[in-house]
Scaffold this active site. Sequence first.
Site, PDB file in Angstrom:
ATOM      1  N   ALA A  11      -8.080   4.490   3.408  1.00 10.80           N
ATOM      2  CA  ALA A  11      -7.875   5.049   4.740  1.00 10.80           C
ATOM      3  C   ALA A  11      -7.291   6.445   4.550  1.00 10.80           C
ATOM      4  O   ALA A  11      -6.673   6.738   3.523  1.00 10.80           O
ATOM      5  CB  ALA A  11      -6.929   4.158   5.523  1.00 10.80           C
ATOM      6  N   GLY A  57      -8.318   0.958   1.712  1.00 12.46           N
ATOM      7  CA  GLY A  57      -9.322   0.639   2.730  1.00 12.46           C
ATOM      8  C   GLY A  57     -10.744   0.674   2.176  1.00 12.46           C
ATOM      9  O   GLY A  57     -11.644   0.031   2.724  1.00 12.46           O
ATOM     10  N   GLU A  72     -11.217  -2.659   0.632  1.00 16.70           N
ATOM     11  CA  GLU A  72     -11.321  -3.615   1.756  1.00 16.70           C
ATOM     12  C   GLU A  72     -12.686  -3.515   2.437  1.00 16.70           C
ATOM     13  O   GLU A  72     -13.254  -4.528   2.862  1.00 16.70           O
ATOM     14  CB  GLU A  72     -10.188  -3.352   2.747  1.00 16.70           C
ATOM     15  CG  GLU A  72      -8.827  -3.694   2.138  1.00 16.70           C
ATOM     16  CD  GLU A  72      -7.663  -3.190   2.969  1.00 16.70           C
ATOM     17  OE1 GLU A  72      -7.573  -1.951   3.192  1.00 16.70           O
ATOM     18  OE2 GLU A  72      -6.848  -3.998   3.411  1.00 16.70           O
ATOM     19  N   GLU A 113      -1.738   0.469  -1.798  1.00 21.90           N
ATOM     20  CA  GLU A 113      -0.937   0.731  -0.595  1.00 21.90           C
ATOM     21  C   GLU A 113       0.557   0.695  -0.860  1.00 21.90           C
ATOM     22  O   GLU A 113       1.324   1.443  -0.237  1.00 21.90           O
ATOM     23  CB  GLU A 113      -1.284  -0.269   0.515  1.00 21.90           C
ATOM     24  CG  GLU A 113      -2.610  -0.006   1.197  1.00 21.90           C
ATOM     25  CD  GLU A 113      -3.801  -0.670   0.523  1.00 21.90           C
ATOM     26  OE1 GLU A 113      -3.664  -1.123  -0.628  1.00 21.90           O
ATOM     27  OE2 GLU A 113      -4.861  -0.745   1.159  1.00 21.90           O
TER      28      GLU A 113
HETATM   29  N1  CO8 Z   1      -6.760   9.991   2.287  1.00 23.84           N
HETATM   30  C1  CO8 Z   1      -6.860  11.320   2.531  1.00 23.84           C
HETATM   31  N2  CO8 Z   1      -7.269  12.214   1.599  1.00 23.84           N
HETATM   32  C2  CO8 Z   1      -7.593  11.728   0.383  1.00 23.84           C
HETATM   33  C3  CO8 Z   1      -7.528  10.372   0.068  1.00 23.84           C
HETATM   34  C4  CO8 Z   1      -7.095   9.470   1.101  1.00 23.84           C
HETATM   35  N3  CO8 Z   1      -7.037   8.129   0.925  1.00 23.84           N
HETATM   36  N4  CO8 Z   1      -7.899  10.195  -1.215  1.00 23.84           N
HETATM   37  C5  CO8 Z   1      -8.196  11.424  -1.690  1.00 23.84           C
HETATM   38  N5  CO8 Z   1      -8.006  12.357  -0.730  1.00 23.84           N
HETATM   39  C6  CO8 Z   1      -8.208  13.805  -0.841  1.00 23.84           C
HETATM   40  C7  CO8 Z   1      -7.119  14.478  -1.644  1.00 23.84           C
HETATM   41  O1  CO8 Z   1      -5.967  14.702  -0.841  1.00 23.84           O
HETATM   42  C8  CO8 Z   1      -7.804  15.744  -2.073  1.00 23.84           C
HETATM   43  O2  CO8 Z   1      -7.809  16.646  -0.995  1.00 23.84           O
HETATM   44  P1  CO8 Z   1      -7.515  18.222  -1.252  1.00 23.84           P
HETATM   45  O3  CO8 Z   1      -8.651  18.669  -2.145  1.00 23.84           O
HETATM   46  O4  CO8 Z   1      -7.559  18.799   0.124  1.00 23.84           O
HETATM   47  O5  CO8 Z   1      -6.183  18.290  -1.918  1.00 23.84           O
HETATM   48  C9  CO8 Z   1      -9.249  15.308  -2.291  1.00 23.84           C
HETATM   49  O6  CO8 Z   1      -9.398  14.071  -1.571  1.00 23.84           O
HETATM   50  C10 CO8 Z   1      -9.579  15.040  -3.738  1.00 23.84           C
HETATM   51  O7  CO8 Z   1      -8.626  14.120  -4.247  1.00 23.84           O
HETATM   52  P2  CO8 Z   1      -7.739  14.399  -5.570  1.00 23.84           P
HETATM   53  O8  CO8 Z   1      -7.592  15.866  -5.807  1.00 23.84           O
HETATM   54  O9  CO8 Z   1      -6.495  13.582  -5.450  1.00 23.84           O
HETATM   55  O10 CO8 Z   1      -8.718  13.802  -6.678  1.00 23.84           O
HETATM   56  P3  CO8 Z   1      -8.285  13.159  -8.075  1.00 23.84           P
HETATM   57  O11 CO8 Z   1      -9.561  12.963  -8.836  1.00 23.84           O
HETATM   58  O12 CO8 Z   1      -7.217  13.936  -8.721  1.00 23.84           O
HETATM   59  O13 CO8 Z   1      -7.682  11.721  -7.704  1.00 23.84           O
HETATM   60  C11 CO8 Z   1      -7.621   9.606  -6.547  1.00 23.84           C
HETATM   61  C12 CO8 Z   1      -8.495  10.746  -7.117  1.00 23.84           C
HETATM   62  C13 CO8 Z   1      -6.960   8.853  -7.713  1.00 23.84           C
HETATM   63  C14 CO8 Z   1      -8.552   8.660  -5.802  1.00 23.84           C
HETATM   64  C15 CO8 Z   1      -6.542  10.189  -5.624  1.00 23.84           C
HETATM   65  O14 CO8 Z   1      -7.175  11.049  -4.679  1.00 23.84           O
HETATM   66  C16 CO8 Z   1      -5.790   9.150  -4.858  1.00 23.84           C
HETATM   67  O15 CO8 Z   1      -4.902   8.504  -5.392  1.00 23.84           O
HETATM   68  N6  CO8 Z   1      -6.114   8.976  -3.552  1.00 23.84           N
HETATM   69  C17 CO8 Z   1      -5.425   8.067  -2.678  1.00 23.84           C
HETATM   70  C18 CO8 Z   1      -5.827   6.640  -2.962  1.00 23.84           C
HETATM   71  C19 CO8 Z   1      -5.063   5.686  -2.084  1.00 23.84           C
HETATM   72  O16 CO8 Z   1      -3.858   5.577  -2.139  1.00 23.84           O
HETATM   73  N7  CO8 Z   1      -5.795   4.954  -1.224  1.00 23.84           N
HETATM   74  C20 CO8 Z   1      -5.207   4.015  -0.312  1.00 23.84           C
HETATM   75  C21 CO8 Z   1      -4.870   4.663   0.976  1.00 23.84           C
HETATM   76  S1  CO8 Z   1      -3.952   3.575   2.043  1.00 23.84           S
HETATM   77  C22 CO8 Z   1      -5.129   2.583   2.707  1.00 23.84           C
HETATM   78  O17 CO8 Z   1      -6.292   2.684   2.427  1.00 23.84           O
HETATM   79  C23 CO8 Z   1      -4.640   1.565   3.660  1.00 23.84           C
HETATM   80  C24 CO8 Z   1      -5.776   0.877   4.393  1.00 23.84           C
HETATM   81  C25 CO8 Z   1      -5.278   0.081   5.559  1.00 23.84           C
HETATM   82  C26 CO8 Z   1      -4.743   0.961   6.635  1.00 23.84           C
HETATM   83  C27 CO8 Z   1      -4.193   0.164   7.728  1.00 23.84           C
HETATM   84  C28 CO8 Z   1      -3.588   1.049   8.784  1.00 23.84           C
HETATM   85  C29 CO8 Z   1      -2.642   0.389   9.651  1.00 23.84           C
END
Ligand code: CO8
Length: 260
Positions: A66, A111, A114, A134
């Site tokens: 998400a 997400g 999921e 998460e």
């Molecule tokens: N949300 C928003 N932006 C994201 C996300 C995300 N989940 N994942 C990546 N991005 C963005 C980064 O911020 C980055 O943006 P920018 O270039 O503007 O800085 C771009 O995508 C590229 O990402 P990275 O530079 O971080 O790329 P890397 O190769 O270095 O890393 C990763 C890749 C490991 C995937 C890293 O991006 C990461 O850890 N992302 C987050 C993963 C995460 O924590 N996902 C879970 C999110 S929480 C969730 O999904 C909950 C679901 C249920 C919600 C219920 C609501 C009530």
Amino acid sequence: MEYANLLVEKAEAVATVTINRPKSLNALNKETLLEMRDCFKALAEDRSVRVVIITGAGEKAFVAGADISFMQPLEPEAGKAFGRLGHEVTRMIEYLPQPVIAAINGFALGGGCELAISCDMRFASTNAKFGQPEVNLGVIPGFGGTQRLPRLIGKGLANELIFSGNIIDAEEACRIGLVNRVFTPENLMAECRALAQKIATRGPGAVRLCKEAVNNGLEMDLQRACVYEADLFAHCFSSLDQKEGMSAFLEKRSPNFQDK
Ligand code: CO8
């Protein structure tokens, strides 16, 4: 179907839905989920589509979760509404009349994992990565992960992933039953389409009832589920496709199913 955050392509009875926000690794924000809700509602009513494939745009991610920038300022009520929207979309996929294949071409985190586990089958590329990270963000999985993941891979393995936020690779995901098969990135879509096209040649009503039987039956005890299966089995005999499928077998020819 034209969307800002999705690409929808139909070919030979197979619809491919691509989450198309590659700059943020296809993270799911509210707009994308609303578009998915709209898209799956339309696909559910489209009898020309027999199988759906869901994938992510670009070479890095299926869906990296998400959208964290969307969620960061949310208060509890808005968080609940966002979670409910995610549940609505994943449930639509789970109960879509057509089988849904997740083509997991990179990160499937939070997400994104999921979303993948709400699909009927999961094929992954060798570069795919899975996890429920998460807890690193101070939240729990909110699009069904705490519920569907233990049902899919068992409580112990699901707890390990959910409590630790560990990320696992495609090989490990396949070993624990989180994905069905693993392919090279070059072959992933071709393999998903080949399976989709094979399913699309089968009796369409029978395939729909198979999905209903599995999904609804898993919510019942075994005895009631078998009674339910018998009812669906009986229903097949009211279809022209049952007569056609069995006649074709007896006449040693391919069936010509009409979805009737
Ligand atoms: N949300 C928003 N932006 C994201 C996300 C995300 N989940 N994942 C990546 N991005 C963005 C980064 O911020 C980055 O943006 P920018 O270039 O503007 O800085 C771009 O995508 C590229 O990402 P990275 O530079 O971080 O790329 P890397 O190769 O270095 O890393 C990763 C890749 C490991 C995937 C890293 O991006 C990461 O850890 N992302 C987050 C993963 C995460 O924590 N996902 C879970 C999110 S929480 C969730 O999904 C909950 C679901 C249920 C919600 C219920 C609501 C009530």
